[in-house]
Motif scaffolding. Structure first.
Motif, PDB file in Angstrom:
ATOM      1  N   THR A   1      -3.688  -2.688  -2.580  1.00 51.62           N
ATOM      2  CA  THR A   1      -3.507  -4.144  -1.644  1.00 51.62           C
ATOM      3  C   THR A   1      -2.835  -4.920  -2.882  1.00 51.62           C
ATOM      4  OG1 THR A   1      -5.766  -4.602  -2.166  1.00 51.62           O
ATOM      5  CG2 THR A   1      -5.247  -3.536   0.047  1.00 51.62           C
TER       6      THR A   1
ATOM      7  N   THR B   1      -9.197  -8.514   0.571  1.00 51.80           N
ATOM      8  CA  THR B   1     -10.254  -7.829   0.802  1.00 51.80           C
ATOM      9  C   THR B   1     -11.417  -8.478   0.094  1.00 51.80           C
ATOM     10  OG1 THR B   1      -9.656  -6.416  -1.158  1.00 51.80           O
ATOM     11  CG2 THR B   1      -9.163  -5.628   0.790  1.00 51.80           C
ATOM     12  N   ASP B   2     -12.865  -8.273   0.388  1.00 54.94           N
ATOM     13  CA  ASP B   2     -13.873  -8.907  -0.118  1.00 54.94           C
ATOM     14  C   ASP B   2     -13.502  -8.594  -1.779  1.00 54.94           C
ATOM     15  OD1 ASP B   2     -14.498  -9.822   1.830  1.00 54.94           O
ATOM     16  OD2 ASP B   2     -16.384  -8.679   2.035  1.00 54.94           O
ATOM     17  N   ASN B   3     -13.121  -7.356  -2.192  1.00 52.94           N
ATOM     18  CA  ASN B   3     -13.013  -7.442  -3.780  1.00 52.94           C
ATOM     19  C   ASN B   3     -11.785  -8.209  -4.316  1.00 52.94           C
ATOM     20  OD1 ASN B   3     -13.292  -5.463  -6.138  1.00 52.94           O
ATOM     21  ND2 ASN B   3     -11.225  -4.657  -5.579  1.00 52.94           N
ATOM     22  N   GLU B   4     -10.921  -8.179  -3.405  1.00 57.56           N
ATOM     23  CA  GLU B   4      -9.540  -9.012  -4.099  1.00 57.56           C
ATOM     24  C   GLU B   4     -10.057 -10.535  -4.193  1.00 57.56           C
ATOM     25  OE1 GLU B   4      -5.445  -7.198  -2.725  1.00 57.56           O
ATOM     26  OE2 GLU B   4      -6.792  -7.928  -1.004  1.00 57.56           O
TER      27      GLU B   4
ATOM     28  N   TRP C   1      -4.155 -12.436   3.465  1.00 62.65           N
ATOM     29  CA  TRP C   1      -4.592 -11.060   3.749  1.00 62.65           C
ATOM     30  C   TRP C   1      -5.347 -10.374   2.429  1.00 62.65           C
ATOM     31  CZ3 TRP C   1      -5.230  -9.937   8.671  1.00 62.65           C
ATOM     32  CH2 TRP C   1      -4.371 -10.661   9.490  1.00 62.65           C
TER      33      TRP C   1
ATOM     34  N   GLN D   1       0.843  -1.265  -0.084  1.00 57.09           N
ATOM     35  CA  GLN D   1      -0.078  -0.078   0.145  1.00 57.09           C
ATOM     36  C   GLN D   1       0.914   1.345   0.072  1.00 57.09           C
ATOM     37  OE1 GLN D   1      -3.021  -1.055   2.901  1.00 57.09           O
ATOM     38  NE2 GLN D   1      -4.586  -0.757   1.826  1.00 57.09           N
TER      39      GLN D   1
ATOM     40  N   GLU E   1      -5.238  -6.175  -5.982  1.00 56.99           N
ATOM     41  CA  GLU E   1      -5.406  -4.967  -6.654  1.00 56.99           C
ATOM     42  C   GLU E   1      -4.382  -4.414  -7.454  1.00 56.99           C
ATOM     43  OE1 GLU E   1      -7.267  -2.390  -3.865  1.00 56.99           O
ATOM     44  OE2 GLU E   1      -9.245  -3.619  -4.141  1.00 56.99           O
TER      45      GLU E   1
END
Ligand SMILES: [Zn+2]
Length: 447
Positions: free
Chosen positions: A246, A270-273, A268, A240, A249
């Protein structure tokens, strides 16, 4: 007359492998009781009940599996095989301290072609005896590893490591890693057992230019690409800081996400990842025991599975696990995610065996060759003996493989139609010689 006609329609095969339980990992994952697999040359000809198979096929050799289970060979989708020689060298340390102060100095001092060749022999011995028939390796000197694996008869993906900085004796510059990787691809592309692969190490050791270049090389030759990704909170914070994104991304932004990519760890996210990994069909090598031992955290595996991410299993290297048993990973994954999510339904026996077999094959781009027992696929399979107190009684065979089975229960292992473990002993590796060699290296490494 009728009898003669019937005999003439029988197809001759090399082996019929019979067992009380056959798990093909195909279709609805049904258990085939008194099952059999017909094998000829390197291929599976047919699988079904022994009644069906024996009506159509005659074999030179019938492996009779009373009190046995047959399932596809297990697939270790992330390891550093040669690191078996550093098993137990440095334990109980945080990832970066472990890498920078212990593992990298040891690798810098000892790693060469002879080291890799000898160490891979020990790794193959350990994995074959534990029912692993295919593994994805992430290391250096992969021509030496490939020659050894070819001699042993093991299936694998040879990931040629790429990092930004020089590695004495292997690469004087980033350029050299790519020269080595391309030579490896040219040497092994199209090999029956071994698939060459480009393996940039991780975001914190490999910059965007080298990632893009590795991806272009993988694209040019249509070979897999393998890397570590989103392993620690530290890595996410650094990513980051450097790129404003992240890890997954960031990978999306530099065009890394594709079905050619398999990524180890993915702890680790995220939901998007998670959605991105599913959408781009990236294979995930879940290494639960390494993540626990290095205290990296718990990958959101139930969420990933629910989102349709192809999650497979890996052991990581023996220096961070400390063994190469996929059976162990299955038991850990099946239990830990229940505890973490406080939900005992999240990963059942069928799911975890799918992760260890067909998902692994698909993650490595080998789904047409291995990962399930199906006519036309290569004969990579395992026979396990069920005559043990810890496997008695049997109400659910999937449950036993997920929670109770140990490497010592593996009796026979076939890779590409060739028996590499028979009655628990390897046929192409001299076990005592391999262990003696490892002890000689241990004496040198310890100094
Ligand atoms: Zn690793």
């Amino acid at each position: 007359m009728t009898k003669n006609l019937k005999i003439n329609t029988m197809k001759k095969v090399d082996y019929i492998i019979r067992a009380d339980f056959l798990l093909t990992m195909e279709g609805g994952l049904e258990v085939i009781k008194d099952g059999a697999v017909a094998v000829s040359g390197s291929e599976i000809i047919e699988a079904g009940t022994f009644g069906e198979i024996s009506k159509q096929h005659a074999a030179d050799r019938i492996l009779n599996g009373k009190d046995k289970v047959v399932f596809p060979g297990l697939i270790n989708t992330h390891t550093h095989a040669a690191m078996v020689y550093f098993r137990g060298l440095a334990d109980d340390l945080p990832l970066m301290e472990w890498l920078q102060n212990h593992i990298w100095p040891a690798e810098g001092k000892w790693m060469n072609e002879d080291f890799v060749s000898d160490a891979v022999e020990l790794a193959c011995l350990e994995m074959l005896k534990a029912g692993v028939t295919t593994y994805c390796d992430h290391y250096f000197f992969q021509n030496a590893a490939g020659k050894k694996m070819e001699h042993i008869g093991m299936r694998g993906v040879l990931g040629a490591g790429v990092i930004d900085f020089p590695f004495t004796g292997y690469a004087a510059s980033a350029e050299d890693y790519f020269v080595n990787a391309e030579n490896l691809i040219k040497n092994w592309k199209g090999h029956e057992l071994l698939t060459p692969c480009v393996a940039p190490h991780a975001i914190y050791t490999c910059g965007p230019d080298n990632y893009k270049r590795a991806n272009a090389l993988s694209d040019k030759y249509n070979v897999p690409i393998h890397t570590h990704l989103a392993e620690t909170e530290f890595e996410v914070a650094e990513c980051q800081k450097r790129f404003g994104k992240t890890p997954v991304e960031y990978f999306e932004s530099i065009g890394m996400l594709s079905e050619r990519l398999s990524a180890a760890h993915c702890v680790w996210l995220t939901d998007n990842e998670i959605e991105l990994l599913a959408k781009r069909n990236v294979g995930v090598a879940h290494c639960i025991e390494s993540n626990m031992k290095l205290a990296s955290g718990f990958a959101p595996v139930p969420k990933m599975l629910k989102a349709g991410v192809n999650v497979a299993l890996g052991t990581d290297g023996a220096a961070s696990n400390n063994d190469l048993s996929i059976l162990g990973e299955m038991a850990s994954a099946a239990k830990v995610h229940k505890a973490v999510s406080k939900d005992p339904t999240v990963i059942d026996g069928k799911t975890v065996l799918s992760m260890a077999t067909i998902n692994g094959a698909n993650a490595l781009g080998l789904g047409d060759k291995t990962g399930s027992i199906k006519a036309g696929k290569k004969a990579d399979l395992v026979i396990a003996d069920l005559n043990s107190p810890h496997l008695t009684p049997i109400y659910d065979i999937y449950s036993h493989i997920a929670y109770c089975m140990r490497p010592s229960d593996i009796e026979t292992v076939m890779v590409n139609g060739k028996i590499l473990v028979e009655n628990g002993r390897t046929t192409t590796i001299d076990e005592s010689d391999t262990i003696a060699k490892a002890r000689e290296w241990q004496a040198k490494i310890r100094g």
